[in-house]
Design an enzyme around this catalytic site. Structure first.
Site, PDB file in Angstrom:
ATOM      1  N   ASP A 155       3.596  -2.008   5.810  1.00 51.86           N
ATOM      2  CA  ASP A 155       2.568  -2.676   6.729  1.00 51.86           C
ATOM      3  C   ASP A 155       2.768  -4.043   6.663  1.00 51.86           C
ATOM      4  O   ASP A 155       2.355  -4.969   7.662  1.00 51.86           O
ATOM      5  CB  ASP A 155       1.146  -2.576   6.154  1.00 51.86           C
ATOM      6  CG  ASP A 155       0.398  -1.097   6.438  1.00 51.86           C
ATOM      7  OD1 ASP A 155       1.091  -0.383   6.918  1.00 51.86           O
ATOM      8  OD2 ASP A 155      -0.704  -0.919   5.735  1.00 51.86           O
TER       9      ASP A 155
ATOM     10  N   HIS B 253       2.464   4.594   0.997  1.00 55.86           N
ATOM     11  CA  HIS B 253       2.550   5.409   2.446  1.00 55.86           C
ATOM     12  C   HIS B 253       3.210   6.539   2.310  1.00 55.86           C
ATOM     13  O   HIS B 253       4.120   7.111   2.891  1.00 55.86           O
ATOM     14  CB  HIS B 253       3.317   4.300   3.140  1.00 55.86           C
ATOM     15  CG  HIS B 253       2.602   3.192   3.933  1.00 55.86           C
ATOM     16  ND1 HIS B 253       1.959   2.109   3.396  1.00 55.86           N
ATOM     17  CD2 HIS B 253       2.170   3.134   5.109  1.00 55.86           C
ATOM     18  CE1 HIS B 253       1.223   1.552   4.249  1.00 55.86           C
ATOM     19  NE2 HIS B 253       1.350   2.086   5.400  1.00 55.86           N
TER      20      HIS B 253
ATOM     21  N   GLU C 152       3.875   5.492  12.080  1.00 53.11           N
ATOM     22  CA  GLU C 152       4.605   4.576  11.143  1.00 53.11           C
ATOM     23  C   GLU C 152       5.908   5.075  10.553  1.00 53.11           C
ATOM     24  O   GLU C 152       6.741   4.279  10.524  1.00 53.11           O
ATOM     25  CB  GLU C 152       3.713   4.332   9.981  1.00 53.11           C
ATOM     26  CG  GLU C 152       2.364   3.581   9.922  1.00 53.11           C
ATOM     27  CD  GLU C 152       1.423   3.292   8.841  1.00 53.11           C
ATOM     28  OE1 GLU C 152       0.997   2.165   8.829  1.00 53.11           O
ATOM     29  OE2 GLU C 152       1.582   3.938   7.987  1.00 53.11           O
TER      30      GLU C 152
ATOM     31  N   GLU D 201      -7.167  -1.839   7.467  1.00 58.23           N
ATOM     32  CA  GLU D 201      -8.238  -2.383   6.500  1.00 58.23           C
ATOM     33  C   GLU D 201      -8.597  -3.935   6.658  1.00 58.23           C
ATOM     34  O   GLU D 201      -9.537  -4.714   6.307  1.00 58.23           O
ATOM     35  CB  GLU D 201      -8.230  -2.120   5.178  1.00 58.23           C
ATOM     36  CG  GLU D 201      -8.505  -0.610   5.006  1.00 58.23           C
ATOM     37  CD  GLU D 201      -7.236   0.396   5.279  1.00 58.23           C
ATOM     38  OE1 GLU D 201      -6.237  -0.128   5.807  1.00 58.23           O
ATOM     39  OE2 GLU D 201      -7.400   1.339   4.845  1.00 58.23           O
TER      40      GLU D 201
ATOM     41  N   HIS E 137      -1.942   7.319   8.665  1.00 59.41           N
ATOM     42  CA  HIS E 137      -1.509   6.422   7.643  1.00 59.41           C
ATOM     43  C   HIS E 137      -0.410   7.300   6.971  1.00 59.41           C
ATOM     44  O   HIS E 137      -0.574   8.414   6.539  1.00 59.41           O
ATOM     45  CB  HIS E 137      -2.617   6.419   6.376  1.00 59.41           C
ATOM     46  CG  HIS E 137      -2.138   5.664   5.381  1.00 59.41           C
ATOM     47  ND1 HIS E 137      -1.891   4.162   5.195  1.00 59.41           N
ATOM     48  CD2 HIS E 137      -1.817   5.993   3.972  1.00 59.41           C
ATOM     49  CE1 HIS E 137      -1.551   3.958   4.251  1.00 59.41           C
ATOM     50  NE2 HIS E 137      -1.425   5.022   3.417  1.00 59.41           N
TER      51      HIS E 137
ATOM     52  N   GLU F 138       0.793  -1.236  -0.041  1.00 59.72           N
ATOM     53  CA  GLU F 138       0.137  -0.057  -0.100  1.00 59.72           C
ATOM     54  C   GLU F 138       0.959   1.152   0.109  1.00 59.72           C
ATOM     55  O   GLU F 138       1.740   1.286   0.784  1.00 59.72           O
ATOM     56  CB  GLU F 138      -0.955  -0.071   1.278  1.00 59.72           C
ATOM     57  CG  GLU F 138      -1.928   1.006   1.110  1.00 59.72           C
ATOM     58  CD  GLU F 138      -2.806   1.186   2.752  1.00 59.72           C
ATOM     59  OE1 GLU F 138      -2.027   0.685   3.727  1.00 59.72           O
ATOM     60  OE2 GLU F 138      -3.692   1.485   2.751  1.00 59.72           O
TER      61      GLU F 138
ATOM     62  N   HIS G 258      -2.329  -3.791   8.884  1.00 62.43           N
ATOM     63  CA  HIS G 258      -2.679  -2.700   7.908  1.00 62.43           C
ATOM     64  C   HIS G 258      -4.250  -2.652   8.474  1.00 62.43           C
ATOM     65  O   HIS G 258      -5.092  -3.830   8.321  1.00 62.43           O
ATOM     66  CB  HIS G 258      -2.657  -3.451   6.725  1.00 62.43           C
ATOM     67  CG  HIS G 258      -3.433  -2.980   5.523  1.00 62.43           C
ATOM     68  ND1 HIS G 258      -3.244  -1.709   4.876  1.00 62.43           N
ATOM     69  CD2 HIS G 258      -4.535  -3.574   4.701  1.00 62.43           C
ATOM     70  CE1 HIS G 258      -3.999  -1.543   3.999  1.00 62.43           C
ATOM     71  NE2 HIS G 258      -4.854  -2.630   3.885  1.00 62.43           N
TER      72      HIS G 258
END
Lengths: 259, 259, 259, 259, 259, 259
Positions: E46, E37, E183, E123, E178, E35, E121
């Protein structure tokens, strides 16, 4: 009298039931396809051949033959010419897996504990394996854990001596034996009126690079749809093949399904 | 000569391709089952009959017949005795739907635009409809929106006059015509060596309450597995049925697939 | 007081739990659809009617009624006008099957052992059967093998005498009783404010050939969307139908779920 | 007159068709569940509330309300007490996804281009998203790329000022507002006869560790099944919530579906 | 020596087998994604982070770490920028559910009875839950009912005191963290050569309305793809986060998997 | 600098996007498994090797490498020892098919038009083919018909001359090269610290009958789990294999993805 047929579906149910309910009689399931097999053969070669092998083996060992799977997995370019060709009529992998899973479970419900899948179409191989795995898993969930399944493709029983005899100029490998000497000889021995050898097209064995490409590249497949020339096929070779494969399968099943 | 066969899979691919690629030649797909049909008949009645209807119709209108579906949906107690019976070997609904969807799409890929599904097993009916709906949807996604599909069960072409003639003592209804006069007469006309009428069991028509129970109640199904007695079956009735159904189907397809 | 409601979802969980956990209290699940029902009726007729039948039956036999399925399988042209019509809002077969399977398993987890599916939409029938079969299979895998399920469509409880009384000019058959006298009379008896009989369109009973065509042929369905005229519907006929069906279903469930 | 109802399924199809076929009228789909909501409330709270929010919003903006989804995804221990509890009756994720996908596609077929999913059950959230994604993908495959979908859970429209007013002793968080002040107050305002506040059990807000355990640990869920005490609920708070949520949703839809 | 590795797949099978077959050693499965970032970080953040958390925790409690899931569920606009963004490479929900179900069942077959899913992650969360539910159901069908599974997302172990320390100007909420401070700080502490903080784009925290829209509205996501600015990230914050999360997870697993 | 990495997931999205959006840069997806590989090697051999082949090839031709598939299809007894062995952790066929379908479609969404699947686990082969077929079908439905996919298993690039050099005592065939000279030599050349050749067990090449049996017969698989002895493996052979396979794959991709 049909009640003595080896074809399970030709029996009235009480006759079938009497044979299978204690689990000792094996049932053989032919798995075929509808697939182009060159200019000289029909498209159900992969059904006719395993049905006939299953019939002969069943006669020999006292087994039954289930109705064949008339459609199979998609033709692969390097073993069947490719699924883009006209006439080839195939199932998604998941469909074949589900159909086989369902049918195995039903035979187990009847009492069958010995099943042999007689494959006539190379591309079915791995989806047959998955179908078996799912069927055995679900049978275990239902408390049935004593079903034994043998899977085979008849050509794997052709031994090296026979190969040397049948292919004096060298063996091209089973993968490209699509519509070639093996299948054509068997058809000449069993269903000669369905073979039009004069229409067969001579060509060098198909030669593929060590990888696949999708979508398939039509130019990789010989125009005839066969992957090796059937011109050297003969009824006699067919009889030899029939004999060696039937004997091999009979031995295998006597070993795995003794007594 | 096989290349003239109405059975699509008996043709080499170039012959098949020449026939279907412009879309005018219809293809008929027989959909059957492996299902007990009483003490007097084999278990592939629902395959043999639609294959034969399809063959006769195809001869008449210049169509092709696809390989039959040899397994079908689960037998329903009130129309086939129930799926708990020995010998009956069925697919989950989703499996039949997927198989039919796949095969329809493949024929459409070849160019076929006129398809007729010839059903021989009552319980298949709704899963055939769903298979068609999914196939047409996916074909539309792929840009093909001109495929037309006719679905029929051959017994629906028996008109009232024929029913009156064949069932002088009153018609029990198609639903319980399982292994009864209709199917047995047709088998007597077509495959008499597979019918053992002397083994058939006389019984009153099965009578069910206006609801179903699951799991099925074995005592609701006559011990024979048939739902009405086949004793009044005859080869002559079979010929009448063949005639009326073939004519009806031919008319239907001429109407729907003109020119 | 809601804690006495026959509607399971109107109960707080301790009241529900007390009723169902020993397995004797049946639960009735109405299965409907959102489907056009002509110019004169709303589109949830197939939900309203089975909910009301379930409620009356549950009151009578001490059962509970589950939340209805508000969407159903695709409308069939010859029994519901066709799924191409505006307003009709349907599920794929696999979706309905899965939803029913899930819900049956959940009720069984609560302790329920007697389930009655009250169908209000003809096209749901076979997918209901498959949903039950899958649910019972998975329950068996989980060690539960004493769930009994009755399935019914309320109109199957209308006996011949009642039919003769209600259709003095002849009965067109349940299949084309879509938006006709049966459903309209029931709605007049139960939800008269939702029926606009003056907007109903008189037409001859729809007449179909003995086969189906896909995609559906719009010209086969009367413009109104009904398949037989509702003009002869009346509140009184509705009361008769309610009475005969409720009594029939009550008797059936007392037979199947005794004590 | 029903033909003016905001409930789509209460309309005869011509009225529905006239409203939706040009795509400007939005349709609101309430997505609920059957789930225990403590000793004091029925199990269809998550259906009743989104249906009522949808109704009020639809009245305000000229939209329609579709039949609700009466079953939803499995209750999560930390937001609904857990799916092991009696009465909670849930669908597999794939089932909810498929049902929503099917229904969205059907409304799009009718011409609808503006859809709002009004969620009443926290656990549905991600399966709603997947259902939308699959529906939009398949619609694109079919050539429809102008459907716009708004998804919301009504409680997300309660602003901070309202929270401060309603929870003077501190807000426990929406996740454990299961059967607590929010839902109970709304039910008191809308369906007071279904609330038995005297049966509600006072308890400290459920407190969970920052992880989940499967199978759920029954001792983590308060015996009542609620996750926070509903004792401070009141009809007045319900009216405030109704007002702020309806206004918020109306504003959102006016923004997203202008003109 | 690899045979001492905490990474299960780095062990030869006899070493792995010796560790897991009695069921006491837990296995930790990192679930990640590919994904975007932001401009300043790679797309496997992730995966890297849960693998490292799992490694540290496993070292501490004597557990093993399974190969990570390298792809995850679709990015959500309000928590990951949206799945329309370049680089983000996601699975359908059903795919992730099936993969997790399969892998859990395989570990259980080996003897593992304690599993911890370490999610990286957001989701993935609900599809992980469904995967667990299906796996435990099928394991029960197969007679295994003593598998215990802990699920966690590492950020849920950051306590309020740490949040206050790390976000002196106020915490934006995990959902929009995010590619932000959390992170980025962790990556700076663990993989600094993969962080290009100078390329990070300063922007106000993304602000979304209380609903979602599909298809996503590209203008809602900051051009960078991050939802909050990473500019305040630092290696030191990363070390604090590592410490607090590892300690929290270790404590959780010692509680749930004692002895 | 990571932004130059050949590993796609090590790139920030703008760098990835710049490389792939015009479709000329190929992406290579390594497909592996977690599978026992004897006493002397770890269980992710089938991940490590295709990742390294992909990396070298990508460096050479300017391609990218996607995150590997860390789990694969079930081990087959005659090519991997069987899926009943401890440590082997596999996916159902449908799961692998779906995962590959999803990922291919996502890369195509980013603009990628050239994909190479680098398989490291024999049993994946046919499910990879099905995954590709479904992905290309769905891409076509979405209007994308110019994606080209090459599939290969690295060992197919070992030519006959190399085989003769590496197996002076005769080549056992790729199928039983499980944990044997090929894989062990490659691991010695690439990850020597993970190979414990001293623990390897010398045994004759596994010899199987020309059929499969399910459930697998444990006695058919050598106790070590390898199917041929790795004792003749060496780092030098590994370098030769690396060289010949990388060169072969590079040539293949230059041919198929020119310019």
């Amino acid at each position: 009298m049909p009640a003595d047929s080896v074809f399970a579906a030709e029996l009235p149910w009480p006759d079938y039931d009497a044979k299978v309910r204690d689990g000792t009689v094996p049932i053989l399931i032919p798995i075929g396809s509808m697939e182009q097999h060159g200019h000289h053969m029909p498209m159900h070669v992969d059904v006719l051949l395993p049905v006939e092998f299953a019939r002969r083996v069943a006669e020999s060992i006292g087994a039954l033959v289930a109705p064949p799977f008339t459609y199979g997995y998609k033709s692969h370019q390097k073993s069947g010419g490719g699924n883009h060709l006209p006439g080839t009529t195939s199932l998604d992998g998941a469909t074949l897996v589900a159909a086989l899973r369902d049918v195995i479970k039903e035979f187990a419900r009847h009492g069958v504990r010995r099943i042999c899948l007689v494959n006539g179409h190379f591309e079915n191989s791995w989806f047959i394996i998955e179908g078996i795995d799912l069927a055995l898993r679900e049978l275990r969930w239902g408390g049935i854990d004593d079903v034994k399944i043998v899977v085979l493709s008849y050509w794997d029983f052709v031994d090296k001596a026979t190969i040397a005899k049948l292919y004096p100029d060298g063996f091209p490998g089973w993968e490209i034996e699509h519509g070639g000497v093996l299948e054509t000889s068997l058809m000449l021995a069993l269903h000669p009126h369905m073979v039009h050898l004069e229409r067969a097209i001579e060509h060098a064995p198909a030669s593929f690079p060590p990888y696949d490409v999708y979508p398939p590249k039509p130019e990789w497949t010989p125009q005839s749809g066969t992957l090796s020339s059937p011109k050297q096929a003969s009824e006699e070779k067919g009889r030899i093949l029939l004999d060696v494969c039937v004997r091999g399968i009979v031995d295998a099943l006597r070993t795995e399904f003794p007594g």
